[in-house]
Design an enzyme around this catalytic site. Structure first.
Site, PDB file in Angstrom:
ATOM      1  N   MET A  11       0.851  -1.186   0.000  1.00 43.29           N
ATOM      2  CA  MET A  11       0.000   0.000   0.000  1.00 43.29           C
ATOM      3  C   MET A  11       0.890   1.239   0.000  1.00 43.29           C
ATOM      4  O   MET A  11       1.937   1.247   0.610  1.00 43.29           O
ATOM      5  CB  MET A  11      -0.904  -0.007   1.225  1.00 43.29           C
ATOM      6  CG  MET A  11      -1.691  -1.281   1.268  1.00 43.29           C
ATOM      7  SD  MET A  11      -3.298  -1.260   2.004  1.00 43.29           S
ATOM      8  CE  MET A  11      -4.110   0.177   1.529  1.00 43.29           C
ATOM      9  N   LYS A  15       0.576   2.568  -6.936  1.00 46.47           N
ATOM     10  CA  LYS A  15       0.093   1.694  -8.003  1.00 46.47           C
ATOM     11  C   LYS A  15      -0.975   2.382  -8.852  1.00 46.47           C
ATOM     12  O   LYS A  15      -0.934   2.305 -10.073  1.00 46.47           O
ATOM     13  CB  LYS A  15      -0.481   0.397  -7.420  1.00 46.47           C
ATOM     14  CG  LYS A  15       0.588  -0.519  -6.843  1.00 46.47           C
ATOM     15  CD  LYS A  15      -0.012  -1.793  -6.282  1.00 46.47           C
ATOM     16  CE  LYS A  15      -0.991  -1.543  -5.154  1.00 46.47           C
ATOM     17  NZ  LYS A  15      -0.405  -0.842  -3.989  1.00 46.47           N
ATOM     18  N   ASP A  84      -6.552  -1.611 -11.972  1.00 43.45           N
ATOM     19  CA  ASP A  84      -5.980  -1.397 -10.647  1.00 43.45           C
ATOM     20  C   ASP A  84      -6.681  -2.350  -9.674  1.00 43.45           C
ATOM     21  O   ASP A  84      -7.729  -2.895  -9.983  1.00 43.45           O
ATOM     22  CB  ASP A  84      -6.213   0.063 -10.229  1.00 43.45           C
ATOM     23  CG  ASP A  84      -5.320   0.469  -9.062  1.00 43.45           C
ATOM     24  OD1 ASP A  84      -4.347  -0.249  -8.779  1.00 43.45           O
ATOM     25  OD2 ASP A  84      -5.595   1.514  -8.441  1.00 43.45           O
ATOM     26  N   GLU A  85      -6.103  -2.543  -8.503  1.00 44.68           N
ATOM     27  CA  GLU A  85      -6.693  -3.386  -7.448  1.00 44.68           C
ATOM     28  C   GLU A  85      -6.955  -4.817  -7.925  1.00 44.68           C
ATOM     29  O   GLU A  85      -7.949  -5.446  -7.541  1.00 44.68           O
ATOM     30  CB  GLU A  85      -7.996  -2.760  -6.926  1.00 44.68           C
ATOM     31  CG  GLU A  85      -7.882  -1.318  -6.461  1.00 44.68           C
ATOM     32  CD  GLU A  85      -7.097  -1.143  -5.170  1.00 44.68           C
ATOM     33  OE1 GLU A  85      -6.685  -2.158  -4.564  1.00 44.68           O
ATOM     34  OE2 GLU A  85      -6.885   0.010  -4.769  1.00 44.68           O
ATOM     35  N   CYS A 142       9.535   1.230   4.202  1.00 47.16           N
ATOM     36  CA  CYS A 142       9.083   1.183   5.587  1.00 47.16           C
ATOM     37  C   CYS A 142       9.666   2.418   6.295  1.00 47.16           C
ATOM     38  O   CYS A 142      10.633   3.015   5.814  1.00 47.16           O
ATOM     39  CB  CYS A 142       9.622  -0.103   6.206  1.00 47.16           C
ATOM     40  SG  CYS A 142       9.229  -0.329   7.945  1.00 47.16           S
TER      41      CYS A 142
HETATM   42 ZN   LIG Z   1      10.948  -1.575   8.771  1.00 47.48          ZN
END
Ligand SMILES: [Zn+2]
Length: 194
Positions: A11, A15, A84-85, A142
């Protein structure tokens, strides 16, 4: 040669924006794009595909029981299909897209998530990994700087959830893209991540 493409990412990996930019690029070359998305994702209003950076376009909605190959027969002059998705397509619908590539010679570009919040493949993604000609990852990071691969679902206090239904729509704020190490650590330490 037409191909079935799967471009997957966690997520927040843009995209939808990628799908819309790809559509724009084909149209700039005078080609007709059929933009579609599965009906389960209606968070942006029924027919609009929208990205966080502000791009949007009208998409045809594919219901759970719709046959995409049959729907294509009613469309005129489709040069390329973009969706998409794609994780929300059924296995049969991915097979229909495969048929379109093989027998109609129309390229199909599928954008979507790899796995759900429990790190399990979605039905559509699983089938795409099995039958796509080209598989590429759209990367995002992240908060620790490593590549994010997990779509963690969090509760209202910021704790990572490990139980629940696979699909929970309408609230993008409930998800955080994380690397697996941070994800596992947050669960083990019972630490809020937001
Ligand atoms: Zn991480």
């Amino acid at each position: 040669m037409a191909k079935l493409y799967f471009k997957y990412g966690a997520m927040g990996s843009s995209k939808s924006a990628n799908a819309l930019i790809t559509k724009f690029n084909y149209e700039e070359r005078g080609m007709n794009v059929w933009l579609i998305k599965p009906s389960v994702d209606t968070r942006d209003g029924k027919h609009t595909l929208k990205s966080r950076i502000g791009l949007s376009a009208e998409a045809d909605i594919i219901g759970e029981n719709d046959n995409i190959h049959e729907m294509l027969k009613k469309k005129k002059d489709v040069d390329v299909i973009i969706s998409d998705e794609c994780q929300f397509f059924t296995c049969s619908q991915i097979d229909e897209l495969r048929e379109i590539v093989d027998f109609k010679g129309i390229p199909v570009m599928c954008f979507g998530l790899r796995t759900d919040f429990k790190t399990q493949l979605f039905e559509g993604s699983k089938r795409l990994f099995e039958v796509a000609d080209s598989i590429t990852e759209i990367k995002t990071i992240c908060s620790c700087g490593r590549k994010a691969t997990v779509n963690a679902r969090i509760d209202s206090d910021g704790y990572v959830l490990t139980k629940g239904r696979q699909v929970l729509l309408g609230d993008n704020d409930r998800y955080i893209a994380m690397c697996h190490r941070c994800f596992a650590k947050a669960i083990k330490d019972k630490k809020a991540v937001r």
